[in-house]
Design an enzyme around this catalytic site. Structure first.
Site, PDB file in Angstrom:
ATOM      1  N   LYS B  76       8.855 -21.257 -10.415  1.00 39.52           N
ATOM      2  CA  LYS B  76       7.686 -21.387  -9.803  1.00 39.52           C
ATOM      3  C   LYS B  76       7.469 -22.668  -9.565  1.00 39.52           C
ATOM      4  CE  LYS B  76       2.989 -19.647  -8.845  1.00 39.52           C
ATOM      5  NZ  LYS B  76       2.167 -18.733  -9.324  1.00 39.52           N
ATOM      6  N   SER B 151       0.218 -15.262  -5.866  1.00 37.20           N
ATOM      7  CA  SER B 151       0.715 -16.681  -5.496  1.00 37.20           C
ATOM      8  C   SER B 151       2.288 -16.879  -5.713  1.00 37.20           C
ATOM      9  CB  SER B 151      -0.036 -17.571  -5.929  1.00 37.20           C
ATOM     10  OG  SER B 151       0.403 -17.610  -7.443  1.00 37.20           O
ATOM     11  N   SER B 175      -1.017 -13.002  -9.932  1.00 34.26           N
ATOM     12  CA  SER B 175       0.013 -13.630  -9.262  1.00 34.26           C
ATOM     13  C   SER B 175       1.559 -13.493  -9.511  1.00 34.26           C
ATOM     14  CB  SER B 175      -0.226 -15.295  -9.172  1.00 34.26           C
ATOM     15  OG  SER B 175      -1.347 -15.421  -8.309  1.00 34.26           O
TER      16      SER B 175
END
Lengths: 93, 504
Positions: B76, B151, B175
């Site tokens: 990420k 997210s 997330s």
């Protein structure tokens, strides 16, 4: 409670975020919608409850007062929008 | 090869049936080819990845390989990595190249894993749909008109679409688990403090926690064995001995008490999601677990409490983006304060600005007690609910999200509706508990995976079978089932077991 437009502009100023007059009404409506959700907590009786500021009730660890980082000024200055000699620089206007 | 587990890949690399270079190229080609339409990656740099792959091949040849040596892992874009752009999905950091590695990146590099790329995400990890990225929305591999969740949507989509064997993410209010659920993969939010936050760009520091994405719990355990560990540079890093998260994979479920909170099955839960989760809990019972009814009476308050606390912490953390030391700086301004205001207005997207404004308000003079202090007291009540529930059960099972994946654009203009999507995930962050989401089925008529989550006081992976059940966009509907456990000894363990596949 609902935020008025001047209150929205005051919060934006505190947050250092420019909000244009054209954006202000939209921001106000969305913030008031969110605050409407948050106000559910008003009705809860929390008398005598200790606030929980962290996911774990632990004391922050202290480290020895020793220099542990090497000098990487050049690398850290390289990511600044602008720098001059040993300083990160920012023109006034 | 795209469906292989991490241990199968490690075996193939060790046996020299495949080189890390070949494996990395396979995934890079897939990202650039069929995967490109998903927009799952912000940065892919084949030169950097292939150089790492070559180094890993040399390490394997020298007999110095570990379980992840030579295996490509997507990260990420919230984890900073030296030599790579680290954008956090924001215009503010669009040109930021970190001069140092996050602890998580250091650990993967030390293990010989290959950085496959940096995955797309909601800006500064604020969102539940991965639509707020400066680099464009991520699409769900099962249905490109729907969101992958957020997210960490790029990581979830990448693992689901076989663009990466595994990925990392971060979880402040769901997330990792929510995109894992909506994309049909496994995602784990570890106990707060287990994975170092050093170099993981901060959103809400008392809630943020890094964790892995994979297609099975066994793979999650392999990733956790690399990611987890004490780091003196994170002041809240847990200082405890290293443990093997795979140690209980073969442990049977007999005797496991599964708590089922009535509050997680009430109004707002889509009936098809509720019935799939109930079916999965029934499968746990067939495998020897015992169902226990528990109550989390303050569960409904977790969203409002979270959306006071997380924005408050975000407004403080994101004050560092002022255009001075790094990141974006406005081109035109009049004086220093105007430079701050314009830089932040232009550098942040609408959702980040909303949260900073909410956070500024709830921390401001006259409102602190009514919002921030009150929310922190409610956080205590929520944590107490879990403690009381865990006196009666070892794990808590329930849905991860109220519905399967929603359409792109459906909730963008209505932040409150977007926030309510986090109803089953934020409580674990508030209480600091580990929680895991595993697939348990699909919406009938649409290939949309169902979500299921389990918070537990301690996490471990346990497997009842050595075979692997995975979800595959090509094959459809098999399901793996994973649980977390709370052990009276206080040691962590991660449990995985397999039931028969659920057919939607």
């Amino acid at each position: 409670m609902s935020l008025t437009l001047p209150e929205v502009m005051r919060i934006a100023a505190l947050a250092r975020i420019a909000v244009t007059p054209a954006e202000a009404a939209g921001v106000q409506a969305q913030l008031n919608g969110i605050l409407g959700l948050l106000e559910q907590i008003d009705a809860v009786d929390t008398a005598g409850v200790e606030p929980m500021y962290h996911a774990r009730d632990v004391t922050l660890r202290l480290r020895a007062d020793e220099v542990t980082e090497p000098d990487r000024r050049t690398a850290f200055q390289a990511v600044a929008p602008r720098s001059r000699t040993a300083c990160i620089s920012c023109r006034r206007s | 090869m795209f469906d292989a587990s991490l241990s199968e890949l490690a075996d193939a690399l060790a046996a020299r049936r495949l080189s890390s270079l070949e494996l990395t190229r396979l995934f890079l080609d897939r990202i650039a080819g069929p995967g490109a339409a998903l927009n799952a990656f912000i940065t892919v740099d084949p030169e950097l990845s292939l150089a790492q792959a070559r180094a890993s091949d040399r390490r394997i040849a020298a007999g110095e390989a570990g379980p992840l040596t030579g295996i490509p892992v997507a990260h990420k874009d919230i984890f900073v990595a030296e030599g790579w752009p680290s954008t956090c999905g924001s215009r503010m950091l669009a040109n930021f190249a970190s001069p140092y590695d996050a602890h998580v990146i250091e650990r993967f590099n030390a293990a010989g894993a290959v950085i496959l790329g940096k995955t797309n995400m909601d800006e500064f990890a604020m969102g539940s749909s991965s639509e707020s990225s400066w680099f464009g929305a991520v699409r769900n591999p099962w249905d490109a008109e729907r969101v992958p969740g957020g997210s960490s949507g790029g990581s979830a989509a990448a693992v689901a679409a076989r663009l990466a064997p595994a990925a990392t993410g971060s979880d402040t209010g769901g997330s990792i688990r929510q995109p894992a659920a909506l994309s049909g993969v496994c995602g784990l939010k570890p106990t707060y403090g287990v994975v170092s936050r050093y170099g993981m760009i901060a959103f809400a520091s008392s809630l943020d926690q890094g964790g892995p994405f994979a297609r099975s719990a066994a793979d999650l355990a392999v990733l956790m064995n690399v990611m987890a560990g004490f780091d003196p540079r994170d002041s809240t890093s847990l200082e405890r001995p290293a443990e093997d998260y795979a140690r209980d994979l073969a442990r049977p479920l007999k005797g496991l008490r599964v708590g089922v909170p009535a509050e997680y099955f009430g109004a707002g839960l889509a009936p098809e999601v509720g019935s799939a989760v109930e079916a999965a809990i029934a499968a746990l019972e067939r495998l020897g677990a015992t169902r226990v009814d528990v109550h989390l009476p303050n569960a409904g308050l977790s969203v409002p409490a979270y959306y006071v606390i997380a924005p408050a912490e975000a407004s403080s953390n994101l004050s560092r983006y002022d255009g001075v030391r790094y990141g974006y700086r406005a081109a035109q301004y009049d004086g220093l304060v105007d430079m701050y205001c314009r830089t932040r207005a232009e550098g942040f997207g609408p959702e980040v600005k909303r949260r900073i404004l909410v956070g500024t308000y709830v921390l401001s003079h006259g409102y602190y007690d009514a919002y921030y202090l009150k929310a922190q007291k409610i956080r205590r009540l929520i944590a107490r609910d879990f403690a009381e529930a865990f006196a009666r059960c070892d794990v808590i099972a329930g849905p991860t999200t109220p519905t399967a994946a929603f359409r792109l654009g459906e909730k963008v203009e209505d932040p409150v509706q977007m926030y309510l999507n986090d109803i089953y995930t934020v409580a674990a962050n508030l209480a600091g508990l580990p929680a895991l989401s595993v697939p348990c089925g699909f919406v009938r008529g649409r290939a949309m995976p169902f979500p299921r989550t389990r918070p537990g006081a301690k996490v471990a992976c346990r497997s009842g079978s050595s075979s692997s059940a995975t979800t595959s966009p090509r094959r459809g509907c098999s399901a793996s089932r994973t649980s977390t456990s709370r052990r009276p000894t206080g040691t962590s363990a991660c449990r995985r077991f397999l039931g028969e596949g659920l057919r939607a």
